[in-house]
Design a protein around this motif. Structure first.
Motif, PDB file in Angstrom:
ATOM      1  N   ILE A  87      34.975  40.643  50.222  1.00 40.53           N
ATOM      2  CA  ILE A  87      35.348  42.178  49.903  1.00 40.53           C
ATOM      3  C   ILE A  87      36.710  42.385  49.998  1.00 40.53           C
ATOM      4  O   ILE A  87      37.539  41.386  50.921  1.00 40.53           O
ATOM      5  CB  ILE A  87      34.616  43.243  50.430  1.00 40.53           C
ATOM      6  CG1 ILE A  87      34.804  43.377  51.893  1.00 40.53           C
ATOM      7  CG2 ILE A  87      33.230  43.219  49.808  1.00 40.53           C
ATOM      8  CD1 ILE A  87      34.004  44.595  52.413  1.00 40.53           C
ATOM      9  N   ARG A  88      37.417  43.436  49.719  1.00 42.20           N
ATOM     10  CA  ARG A  88      38.768  44.009  50.106  1.00 42.20           C
ATOM     11  C   ARG A  88      38.687  44.836  51.269  1.00 42.20           C
ATOM     12  O   ARG A  88      37.621  45.351  51.658  1.00 42.20           O
ATOM     13  CB  ARG A  88      39.479  44.675  48.924  1.00 42.20           C
ATOM     14  CG  ARG A  88      39.758  44.022  47.645  1.00 42.20           C
ATOM     15  CD  ARG A  88      39.999  45.005  46.423  1.00 42.20           C
ATOM     16  NE  ARG A  88      40.983  45.916  46.719  1.00 42.20           N
ATOM     17  CZ  ARG A  88      42.107  46.078  46.485  1.00 42.20           C
ATOM     18  NH1 ARG A  88      42.554  45.285  45.537  1.00 42.20           N
ATOM     19  NH2 ARG A  88      43.062  47.292  46.765  1.00 42.20           N
ATOM     20  N   ASP A  91      37.388  48.389  50.596  1.00 42.14           N
ATOM     21  CA  ASP A  91      36.153  48.303  49.891  1.00 42.14           C
ATOM     22  C   ASP A  91      35.181  49.572  50.669  1.00 42.14           C
ATOM     23  O   ASP A  91      35.430  50.162  51.851  1.00 42.14           O
ATOM     24  CB  ASP A  91      35.059  47.156  50.390  1.00 42.14           C
ATOM     25  CG  ASP A  91      33.889  47.019  49.495  1.00 42.14           C
ATOM     26  OD1 ASP A  91      32.976  47.742  49.915  1.00 42.14           O
ATOM     27  OD2 ASP A  91      33.907  46.633  48.357  1.00 42.14           O
ATOM     28  N   LYS A 113      26.952  39.690  44.535  1.00 44.49           N
ATOM     29  CA  LYS A 113      28.274  38.817  45.010  1.00 44.49           C
ATOM     30  C   LYS A 113      27.941  37.718  46.153  1.00 44.49           C
ATOM     31  O   LYS A 113      28.790  37.016  46.613  1.00 44.49           O
ATOM     32  CB  LYS A 113      29.328  39.591  45.433  1.00 44.49           C
ATOM     33  CG  LYS A 113      29.732  40.545  44.289  1.00 44.49           C
ATOM     34  CD  LYS A 113      30.908  41.683  44.914  1.00 44.49           C
ATOM     35  CE  LYS A 113      31.370  42.592  43.752  1.00 44.49           C
ATOM     36  NZ  LYS A 113      32.002  43.711  44.632  1.00 44.49           N
TER      37      LYS A 113
END
Length: 157
Positions: A87-88, A91, A113
């Motif tokens: 993830i970023r 997130d 994911k």
């Protein structure tokens, strides 16, 4: 601490140390009573801290290590791993504490994911724990592992 930066470069006793320590998000309750408890740690090249967490990007590693153990002075837990994904750093998962709707969305994203298939199905009603470390796809990438926290029954109880 009052934020999530303090332990990035300090040991549990407050001593400055570039390696930091593993630490719980400052917004979480220390008794794991939140719906989702976040635990952070550096991705160390030596394998220390969360240096092996991103090994879960491979199914074979998960197959050999499907659970983790969390041992605390207040009690011991098993973490049944459900999903792991990149993830970023901004997130919504990091907006703690997440409400039931937020946890449900996070779980749905996790299963879409995930880098491994676990067979463990978690819901927003479960007590969840998320482990987070840097991932190096980009400067803002993080690898997270989501699991169900199961308190082990004490023999004295």
């Amino acid at each position: 601490a009052a934020d999530n930066d303090y332990y990035l470069h300090r040991l549990l006793d407050g001593t400055e140390n570039q390696n930091g320590t593993l630490f719980m998000d400052f917004r979480n309750q220390p008794d794991f009573s939140d719906g989702n408890t976040l635990i952070y740690g550096h991705n160390m090249k030596t394998g220390k801290m969360f240096g092996t967490l991103d090994n879960y990007k491979k199914q074979e590693y998960f197959d050999q290590h499907p659970v983790m153990w969390l041992l605390t002075p207040q009690g011991d837990y098993k973490i049944e791993l459900a999903a792991g994904w990149v993830i970023r750093d901004d997130d919504p998962l990091y907006l703690v504490p997440a409400d039931e709707t937020g946890r449900t969305k996070m779980i749905e994203a996790a299963y879409q994911k995930t880098t491994f298939a676990s067979g463990v199905q978690v819901t927003a009603d479960d007590t969840l724990v998320t482990l987070s470390t840097c991932s190096y796809e980009t400067d803002i990438a993080r690898y997270v592992l989501l699991g169900r926290l199961v308190k082990l029954v004490e023999l004295n109880e």
